[in-house]
Design an enzyme around this catalytic site. Sequence first.
Site, mmCIF file in Angstrom:
data_model
loop_
_atom_site.group_PDB
_atom_site.id
_atom_site.type_symbol
_atom_site.label_atom_id
_atom_site.label_comp_id
_atom_site.label_asym_id
_atom_site.label_seq_id
_atom_site.Cartn_x
_atom_site.Cartn_y
_atom_site.Cartn_z
ATOM 1 N N ASP A 159 2.333 1.647 3.287
ATOM 2 C CA ASP A 159 3.301 0.612 3.696
ATOM 3 C C ASP A 159 4.689 1.070 3.230
ATOM 4 O O ASP A 159 5.691 0.857 3.909
ATOM 5 C CB ASP A 159 3.028 -0.744 3.008
ATOM 6 C CG ASP A 159 1.711 -1.380 3.432
ATOM 7 O OD1 ASP A 159 1.342 -1.244 4.612
ATOM 8 O OD2 ASP A 159 1.068 -2.020 2.567
ATOM 9 N N HIS A 216 0.878 -1.165 0.000
ATOM 10 C CA HIS A 216 0.000 0.000 0.000
ATOM 11 C C HIS A 216 0.921 1.222 0.000
ATOM 12 O O HIS A 216 2.075 1.131 0.440
ATOM 13 C CB HIS A 216 -0.900 0.013 1.236
ATOM 14 C CG HIS A 216 -1.911 -1.096 1.229
ATOM 15 N ND1 HIS A 216 -1.889 -2.125 2.128
ATOM 16 C CD2 HIS A 216 -2.960 -1.325 0.403
ATOM 17 C CE1 HIS A 216 -2.896 -2.948 1.867
ATOM 18 N NE2 HIS A 216 -3.555 -2.492 0.822
HETATM 19 C C1 XUL Z 1 -9.005 -6.308 0.933
HETATM 20 C C2 XUL Z 1 -7.829 -6.663 0.144
HETATM 21 C C3 XUL Z 1 -6.727 -5.663 0.127
HETATM 22 C C4 XUL Z 1 -6.150 -5.462 -1.221
HETATM 23 C C5 XUL Z 1 -5.077 -4.439 -1.332
HETATM 24 O O1 XUL Z 1 -9.965 -7.279 0.989
HETATM 25 O O2 XUL Z 1 -7.754 -7.716 -0.412
HETATM 26 O O3 XUL Z 1 -5.743 -6.078 1.016
HETATM 27 O O4 XUL Z 1 -5.596 -6.650 -1.680
HETATM 28 O O5 XUL Z 1 -5.496 -3.179 -1.028
#
Ligand code: XUL
Length: 347
Positions: free
Chosen positions: A54, A51
């Site tokens: 992150d 992210h």
């Molecule tokens: C939520 C999910 C997230 C995405 C990335 O359900 O899967 O972790 O993969 O934002």
Amino acid sequence: MAKSNIYRFCTGPWNWSAGQDPYGPPTRTEISFDRKLAELKKIGFEAMMFHDDDAVPDIDGKSGAQVLKEAKELKKRLDGEGITAEMVAPRLWFHPNTVDGGYTSNDPKNRQYAIDRSRRSIDIANVLGTDLLVLWLAREGTYIRESKSGRRSVDLLVAALDAMLGHDKKIRLSIEPKPNEPMDVAYVPTIGHALAVAQLTRDPKRVGCLIESAHAILAGLDPADEIDFAMAFGKLWSLHLNDQNGLKFDQDKPFGSSNLRVAFNQVRALERNGYGQKGEYVCFDVHPFRTTQPEQWSAHLSNSRDTFLRLLEKSRSYPEKQAERLIADRNYQDLDQLVIEHLLGGK
Ligand code: XUL
Ligand code: MN
């Protein structure tokens, strides 16, 4: 550790979660980023997904120059460990500006925040050396349907995707659909929706998708069919394998944990479509159980990888000829048993 031919594995720092759920606090102490990074290679993983926050913690409080500086420092650390950054994803579901959604918020200032933050994520992706921006459209939906117009939301989503495509001529957008949670109902619940929205953008060639097994199951679909569908369009650019026991909260269980046969069919679909041959990674978006002991901190990841590789062997040794004969005879009863016997390892 079993060997893989073409598949390369990836996970995210959030996948070493500390056991918190809506009903209780963490059950394990947080693990440092450095420890996670150093662990990846040891458990047979070559890439990490991020992210935006992150990659650059507290991103909202930092200037553009500071964000880039910290992203460059992270890139150095990744290079030092021999780890690739697979993707960056803007986290558009924590900040107060995203309470009612990001790109589809009813508040124009909040929509602008979502677009600006996505542009920042693209800049981070550039520094980390990946051209993949993943969009999990977490709050692009409603708690009550009358609060937004579905038609307007499609237009707003397309406008946001266009702004991202315009920001960088090389970036590829990978939409990760999910039908619910945190919203009651999401605007982009399936791969069909994601690919249809892609067609409305200024550069459909740069808009693809990411399939998460649990999200497909929550939509009442078979993840293997979603894989085949996306790959028929050449659009499966990333993958979050995990498992899900029916229609409840998003469980992110280890791959194959709930339904080995559904997992087997996902591996078969990846194999028949040549997933990974263009450099795509197999990512596991899995979490430890709340009950997991600290010393088992990476077992959900190494176990998911091992299960994947075992199912790969099962896929490659599947008695295709025998299955073809049964299909030709429309003997699906014996075909069903053939699959079961094969997964059980034969008599
Ligand atoms: C939520 C999910 C997230 C995405 C990335 O359900 O899967 O972790 O993969 O934002
Ligand atoms: Mn995911």
